[in-house]
Design an enzyme around this catalytic site. Structure first.
Site, PDB file in Angstrom:
ATOM      1  N   VAL A  64       0.811  -1.232   0.000  1.00 35.35           N
ATOM      2  CA  VAL A  64       0.000   0.000   0.000  1.00 35.35           C
ATOM      3  C   VAL A  64       0.842   1.279   0.000  1.00 35.35           C
ATOM      4  CG1 VAL A  64      -2.084  -1.008   1.029  1.00 35.35           C
ATOM      5  CG2 VAL A  64      -0.328  -0.016   2.534  1.00 35.35           C
ATOM      6  N   ASN A  90      -7.842  -0.969   5.309  1.00 40.74           N
ATOM      7  CA  ASN A  90      -7.608  -1.656   6.587  1.00 40.74           C
ATOM      8  C   ASN A  90      -6.130  -1.882   6.912  1.00 40.74           C
ATOM      9  OD1 ASN A  90      -8.223  -3.747   8.819  1.00 40.74           O
ATOM     10  ND2 ASN A  90      -7.104  -4.950   7.287  1.00 40.74           N
ATOM     11  N   TYR A 155       1.863   5.870  16.199  1.00 39.60           N
ATOM     12  CA  TYR A 155       0.618   5.181  15.836  1.00 39.60           C
ATOM     13  C   TYR A 155      -0.597   6.088  16.056  1.00 39.60           C
ATOM     14  CZ  TYR A 155      -2.826   1.382  15.675  1.00 39.60           C
ATOM     15  OH  TYR A 155      -3.891   0.575  15.350  1.00 39.60           O
ATOM     16  N   SER A 158      -0.896   8.901  13.548  1.00 41.64           N
ATOM     17  CA  SER A 158      -1.321   8.438  12.214  1.00 41.64           C
ATOM     18  C   SER A 158      -2.819   8.148  12.207  1.00 41.64           C
ATOM     19  CB  SER A 158      -0.519   7.202  11.779  1.00 41.64           C
ATOM     20  OG  SER A 158      -0.895   6.046  12.527  1.00 41.64           O
ATOM     21  N   LYS A 159      -3.335   7.611  13.309  1.00 38.39           N
ATOM     22  CA  LYS A 159      -4.763   7.271  13.362  1.00 38.39           C
ATOM     23  C   LYS A 159      -5.632   8.519  13.569  1.00 38.39           C
ATOM     24  CE  LYS A 159      -4.409   2.827  12.688  1.00 38.39           C
ATOM     25  NZ  LYS A 159      -4.951   2.210  11.466  1.00 38.39           N
ATOM     26  N   ILE A 188      -8.189  -5.359  20.030  1.00 41.53           N
ATOM     27  CA  ILE A 188      -8.783  -6.478  19.286  1.00 41.53           C
ATOM     28  C   ILE A 188      -7.780  -7.632  19.221  1.00 41.53           C
ATOM     29  CG2 ILE A 188      -9.906  -7.154  17.118  1.00 41.53           C
ATOM     30  CD1 ILE A 188     -11.302  -4.797  18.649  1.00 41.53           C
TER      31      ILE A 188
END
Ligand code: NAI
Length: 250
Positions: A64, A90, A155, A158-159, A188
Site C-alpha cells: 500500500v 484496513n 501510531y 497516524s490514526k 482487538i
C-alpha cells in the site's frame, strides 16, 4: 446486504481484514482481496471462502505504500469491474514507543503506511466511484487516534490523521454520493498486538467495561454495516468499537 456490490479490502490475509473479507462474502459481495505478498495459503483461504458463500474473491498483490503498485492494482481492478462500491482501507502497522525514543523516520514510516496510503487509495478508488455516483469508503482508525496513551506518538498520530481526513473526504465526496466513515477499534485479538507487554494489556482490560478484547469479527460487523445501504445516511462519522473503553476515562 451486499449482493451486487464490489469491494476492495486491504490487509486481507489476517485479522480484521480477513474477517471483513468473510463478512462481505457471506453477504454476497464480490471482493478484491488485497495483500502485500503472494502465498499459497492465502490463495487457498480465498478459494475456500468464495466457494462457501458462492461469490467471487480475487487476490490482488501490492504494497500500500508503493504508489506505482497501488495505481496499477486499482487500474487493473477498474478494468475488470463495472464499478467499485466499497473500499475498506484496513492495512496498517502498530508502533508503541515513547515519544523521546521514537525516531522521526519511524513516525514518517507509520504515517506512510497508516495514513498516506489510505488517502492515496481513497483518491484512486473514489475516481472510479464518482463515475457511478455511489460508494462507501471505510478507513480503519483506532481509539489511539482519539485518546492519547504513553507510546502513541507514531501510531496515535497516524490514526488521528485518519479520523480527521475521513471527515474532509466525506465533506468533499458527499455530492458524488460517496460516503466516507472511519472505524476505531479498541483492543482487538489479532496478530497486531500479540507481543504487547502484559502490563499494558492488563491496564487496558481493567479500563474496558466489557472486560475482554474484541474479536476481528466484531469489528468486521461494524465495517459491514457502514459499507451497506443500512448506513445510507451516514458519512463523516467515526464509529468506536472498543468494549466501552473510551467512556471509562483514561
Ligand atoms: P494485523 O497485523 O493482523 O493486520 C494488518 C494487515 O495490514 C496485514 O494483512 C498486513 O500484511 C497489512 N499491511 C501492513 N503493512 C502493509 C503494506 N505496506 N502493504 C500492504 N499491506 C500491509 O492487524 P489487525 O489488527 O487486523 O489490523 C487491521 C487494522 O486495524 C489496522 O489498520 C490497525 O491499525 C487497526 N486496528 C487494530 C487494532 C487491534 O487491536 N488489533 C486496534 C485499533 C486499530
Amino acid at each position: 446486504m451486499l449482493t451486487g456490490k464490489t469491494a476492495i479490502i486491504t490487509g486481507a490475509n489476517r485479522g480484521i481484514g480477513l474477517a471483513t473479507v468473510e463478512a462481505f462474502a457471506k453477504q454476497g459481495a464480490v471482493v478484491w482481496a488485497c495483500v502485500r505478498t503472494q502465498s499459497e495459503e492465502f490463495e487457498q483461504k480465498m478459494k475456500e471462502i468464495s466457494s462457501e458463500y458462492a461469490t467471487t474473491i480475487t487476490p490482488v498483490y501490492f504494497d500500500v505504500t508503493k504508489e506505482s503498485e497501488a495505481k496499477e492494482a486499482v487500474k487493473m481492478i477498474g478494468g475488470y469491474s463495472k464499478g467499485i462500491d466499497i473500499l475498506v482501507n484496513n492495512a496498517g502497522i502498530s508502533v508503541e514507543r515513547l515519544f523521546s525514543m521514537t525516531s522521526i523516520e519511524t513516525i514518517g514510516n507509520t504515517m506512510e503506511v497508516n495514513f498516506l496510503s489510505q488517502v492515496r487509495l481513497a483518491q484512486l478508488v473514489s475516481r472510479l466511484m464518482v463515475r457511478n455516483r455511489t460508494g462507501s469508503i471505510i478507513n480503519i482508525a483506532s481509539v489511539s487516534g482519539i485518546e492519547s496513551e504513553q507510546g502513541s506518538i507514531a501510531y496515535g498520530s497516524s490514526k488521528a490523521a485518519v479520523i480527521f481526513s475521513t471527515k474532509t473526504m466525506a465533506v468533499e465526496l458527499g455530492k458524488y454520493g460517496i460516503r466516507v466513515n472511519s472505524v476505531s477499534p479498541g483492543f482487538i485479538d489479532t496478530d497486531m498486538w500479540k507481543n504487547r507487554d502484559n502490563d499494558v494489556s492488563d491496564r487496558i482490560m481493567t479500563r474496558t467495561p466489557l472486560g475482554r478484547k474484541g474479536t476481528a469479527q466484531e469489528v468486521a460487523n461494524v465495517i459491514l454495516f457502514l459499507a451497506s445501504d443500512m448506513a445510507s445516511y451516514m458519512t463523516g462519522q467515526n464509529l468506536v468499537v472498543d468494549g466501552g473503553r473510551l467512556g471509562w476515562g483514561y
